[in-house]
Enzyme design. Structure first.
Site, PDB file in Angstrom:
ATOM      1  N   HIS A  18     -23.605 -52.896   9.130  1.00  0.00           N
ATOM      2  CA  HIS A  18     -22.233 -53.296   8.789  1.00  0.00           C
ATOM      3  C   HIS A  18     -21.252 -52.746   9.826  1.00  0.00           C
ATOM      4  O   HIS A  18     -20.314 -53.426  10.236  1.00  0.00           O
ATOM      5  CB  HIS A  18     -21.865 -52.771   7.391  1.00  0.00           C
ATOM      6  CG  HIS A  18     -22.700 -53.398   6.307  1.00  0.00           C
ATOM      7  ND1 HIS A  18     -22.164 -54.191   5.332  1.00  0.00           N
ATOM      8  CD2 HIS A  18     -24.040 -53.366   6.062  1.00  0.00           C
ATOM      9  CE1 HIS A  18     -23.136 -54.623   4.530  1.00  0.00           C
ATOM     10  NE2 HIS A  18     -24.275 -54.117   4.950  1.00  0.00           N
ATOM     11  N   ASP A 120     -15.093 -54.832   4.434  1.00  0.00           N
ATOM     12  CA  ASP A 120     -16.459 -55.325   4.263  1.00  0.00           C
ATOM     13  C   ASP A 120     -16.575 -56.099   2.949  1.00  0.00           C
ATOM     14  O   ASP A 120     -15.975 -55.722   1.938  1.00  0.00           O
ATOM     15  CB  ASP A 120     -17.402 -54.109   4.235  1.00  0.00           C
ATOM     16  CG  ASP A 120     -18.833 -54.481   4.467  1.00  0.00           C
ATOM     17  OD1 ASP A 120     -19.387 -55.269   3.670  1.00  0.00           O
ATOM     18  OD2 ASP A 120     -19.428 -53.993   5.440  1.00  0.00           O
TER      19      ASP A 120
HETATM   20  O1  LIG Z   1     -34.264 -49.319  16.990  1.00  0.00           O
HETATM   21  C1  LIG Z   1     -33.282 -49.980  16.640  1.00  0.00           C
HETATM   22  C2  LIG Z   1     -33.267 -50.762  15.470  1.00  0.00           C
HETATM   23  C3  LIG Z   1     -32.111 -51.446  15.164  1.00  0.00           C
HETATM   24  N1  LIG Z   1     -31.020 -51.358  15.950  1.00  0.00           N
HETATM   25  C4  LIG Z   1     -29.769 -52.074  15.612  1.00  0.00           C
HETATM   26  O2  LIG Z   1     -29.491 -51.898  14.231  1.00  0.00           O
HETATM   27  C5  LIG Z   1     -28.929 -53.080  13.704  1.00  0.00           C
HETATM   28  C6  LIG Z   1     -29.712 -53.445  12.467  1.00  0.00           C
HETATM   29  O3  LIG Z   1     -29.010 -54.431  11.768  1.00  0.00           O
HETATM   30  P1  LIG Z   1     -29.773 -55.538  10.884  1.00  0.00           P
HETATM   31  O4  LIG Z   1     -30.778 -56.226  11.672  1.00  0.00           O
HETATM   32  O5  LIG Z   1     -28.723 -56.424  10.282  1.00  0.00           O
HETATM   33  O6  LIG Z   1     -30.550 -54.727   9.793  1.00  0.00           O
HETATM   34  P2  LIG Z   1     -30.107 -53.591   8.696  1.00  0.00           P
HETATM   35  O7  LIG Z   1     -29.779 -52.370   9.378  1.00  0.00           O
HETATM   36  O8  LIG Z   1     -31.213 -53.544   7.720  1.00  0.00           O
HETATM   37  O9  LIG Z   1     -28.808 -54.278   8.027  1.00  0.00           O
HETATM   38  C7  LIG Z   1     -28.332 -54.395   6.695  1.00  0.00           C
HETATM   39  O10 LIG Z   1     -27.095 -55.121   6.882  1.00  0.00           O
HETATM   40  C8  LIG Z   1     -27.234 -56.435   7.418  1.00  0.00           C
HETATM   41  C9  LIG Z   1     -25.838 -57.002   7.578  1.00  0.00           C
HETATM   42  O11 LIG Z   1     -25.232 -57.123   6.325  1.00  0.00           O
HETATM   43  C10 LIG Z   1     -28.102 -57.300   6.512  1.00  0.00           C
HETATM   44  O12 LIG Z   1     -28.296 -58.569   7.096  1.00  0.00           O
HETATM   45  C11 LIG Z   1     -29.440 -56.624   6.260  1.00  0.00           C
HETATM   46  O13 LIG Z   1     -30.207 -57.391   5.344  1.00  0.00           O
HETATM   47  C12 LIG Z   1     -29.201 -55.218   5.726  1.00  0.00           C
HETATM   48  O14 LIG Z   1     -30.434 -54.555   5.504  1.00  0.00           O
HETATM   49  C13 LIG Z   1     -29.010 -54.148  14.790  1.00  0.00           C
HETATM   50  O15 LIG Z   1     -27.736 -54.363  15.349  1.00  0.00           O
HETATM   51  C14 LIG Z   1     -29.934 -53.558  15.824  1.00  0.00           C
HETATM   52  O16 LIG Z   1     -29.604 -53.887  17.160  1.00  0.00           O
HETATM   53  C15 LIG Z   1     -31.027 -50.609  17.096  1.00  0.00           C
HETATM   54  O17 LIG Z   1     -30.031 -50.532  17.830  1.00  0.00           O
HETATM   55  N2  LIG Z   1     -32.167 -49.931  17.408  1.00  0.00           N
END
Ligand SMILES: O=c1ccn([C@@H]2O[C@H](COP(=O)(O)OP(=O)(O)O[C@H]3O[C@H](CO)[C@@H](O)[C@H](O)[C@H]3O)[C@@H](O)[C@H]2O)c(=O)[nH]1
Length: 475
Positions: A18, A120
């Protein structure tokens, strides 16, 4: 007399998926000369301190504040703690947010009084608080439009008797009553909370109520692009006053920032420290040979699931780069200790494991040829932009429908939801990386092109951003 200036207060839910897109939007608004105050929880503020210092240097109109999320510093914030976090935010953060608004509206210091709150989509208390001050509120939904559309339809599905059903019922059964999704949407593609037999399931109620609250805001912002989700955007537009479709935000922000950002700078706002050793490892791998494996920032695995993935990946014979966060196991275990001890840890010829990767850079690396993901919306968009095909293993919320659209509508990957055994993992990896690669890459390239077009000067997302900026400047 001096002209009043716009000042936007941005309030994300305190989680990586988020914060990241909302901080991208903050940068775009600052580029347009708007004052932005970005609110983090104390817990995240301390983790982001290097990014905050760097961003404050680059963007003179970007300010940061922090307030408590109501949990103690040592409390976990991964997925199992989500209900605790939601309830502490409701009881503690709401009041602190009001106090902050009062203090910012006194207008002391360099910032003008707050003219708009961008909150949000799961922090709807902000709508009521801002209303007390007569301040405009725009809601930012951080996940896909297709998922938002499903949440908006849940009350209708309940009224028509399609919900509830239990996890043991036939999950293949088609869901009728979500316009635009006929013939595609099955029970198993609904947000996971819909699998509860109880219609008053707290998680389901939370997401539905937050979604309905959104219709009281003046507008909503979605991190998507018209060419990707047009059918749902037009359905949603009938229920909400005004939509700004501004995505993929990470790519739009990178293309608009006039600063040159070195790869090691911390502007990406990672809550966990990146291990950049994987970039060196990638440099030595053949073109498009590596499967990147990451399940986002919240996901928790059981020991059994981890082992099935491990064996499936190794048996596939493909090279892989796997992100195993330190807090990723459902019990208090270190994921790396669960991997069979006959395999030496560290960087190997065929695989590499890190605790957190610079994901956007990884996806853009020429050695990366596929992404095994939980289908979080940021990861999905980042993969689309980078032109990397996906294998989706979703667990909850928007991930369930994102993965269905990835495989059946956009045709940019495969969906392996509700399975987790080594032979399925092995098969999926082979299919994506070899057997169906050429076919899937046609759609992948097409959507990468559409994403690029949407953020170009005359593209749909850029126009929507310009409209938002104009609207924010009308005071
Ligand atoms: O090693 C890593 C792993 C992840 N990321 C970043 O972390 C973010 C992860 O975001 P996302 O893929 O959306 O997953 P979540 O962290 O699980 O996000 C939550 O929030 C999102 C937006 O609401 C939802 O779509 C998901 O279902 C919810 O679990 C991304 O920008 C990635 O680039 C990194 O930089 N490095």
């Amino acid at each position: 007399m001096e002209q009043p200036q716009p000042h936007v207060l941005i309030l994300p839910f305190p989680a990586q998926g988020h914060i990241k897109p909302m901080l991208c939007l903050a940068q775009l608004l600052c580029n347009a000369g708007i004052h932005v105050t970005f609110i983090n929880s104390h817990h995240n503020h301390s983790r982001l301190i290097h990014s905050i210092q760097a961003l404050s240097c680059y963007f003179p109109t970007l300010h940061f504040e922090s307030i408590s999320d109501g949990l103690s510093e040592d409390d976990p914030r991964s997925l199992p703690s989500f209900p605790d976090l939601v309830s502490s935010i409701k009881s503690v953060t709401k009041h602190l947010f009001r106090e902050l608004l009062v203090s910012l509206n006194r207008g002391s210091g360099p910032r003008p009084p707050v003219t708009c709150v961008i909150a949000d989509g799961i922090m709807s208390f902000s709508i009521d608080v801002a209303a007390e001050f007569g301040t405009r509120v725009i809601i930012f939904r951080t996940f896909s439009a297709c998922c938002l559309w499903i949440y908006l339809c849940v009350p209708k599905l309940i009224a028509e008797g399609q919900l509830p059903f239990g996890a043991d019922d036939d999950l293949e059964r088609e869901i009728e009553g979500v316009p635009g999704m006929e013939g595609i949407l099955r029970r198993r593609d609904l947000p996971h909370a819909c699998r509860s037999k109880q219609i008053d399931d707290p998680l389901l109620q939370f997401f539905v109520n937050e979604t309905l609250a959104m219709t009281r805001a003046s507008s909503i912002i979605l991190n998507t692009f018209e060419e990707l989700e047009a059918p749902f955007l037009s359905q949603i537009a009938r229920l909400v006053p005004n939509i700004y479709t501004i995505g993929p935000l990470h790519a739009l922000t990178k293309s608009r920032n006039r600063i040159s950002i070195s790869p090691t700078s911390s502007l990406d706002a990672s809550l966990i420290k990146e291990d950049r050793s994987c970039m060196t490892w990638l440099d030595s791998q053949p073109l498009r040979s590596v499967l990147y494996v990451s399940f986002g920032s919240l996901f928790v695995l059981t020991r059994l699931q981890l082992l099935e993935f491990w064996h499936g990946l190794v048996n596939s014979g493909q090279r892989f780069l796997w992100v195993l966060r330190p807090d990723m196991m459902s019990r208090d275990e270190n994921a790396r200790d669960v991997i069979p001890s006959d395999v030496t840890l560290g960087t190997q010829e065929k695989w590499c494991i890190v605790g957190w990767a610079p994901q956007e850079e990884v996806l853009a690396h020429p050695a990366v040829g596929g992404f095994l993901t939980h289908s979080g919306w940021n990861s999905t968009l980042e993969s689309i932009v980078a032109g990397v095909p996906l294998i989706c293993w979703p667990q909850l919320s928007d991930q369930m429908v994102n993965s269905r659209w990835v495989s059946e509508i956009w045709r940019i990957g495969l969906d392996m939801k509700d399975t987790c055994d080594r032979s399925t993992v092995e098969k999926m990896v082979r299919v994506l990386m070899e057997e169906k690669r050429a076919e899937i890459m046609k759609s992948v390239d097409q959507f990468a092109g559409l994403a690029r077009d949407s953020i170009s000067q005359f593209g749909s997302s850029n126009k929507s951003l310009q409209k938002l900026i104009e609207d924010l400047k009308i005071l």
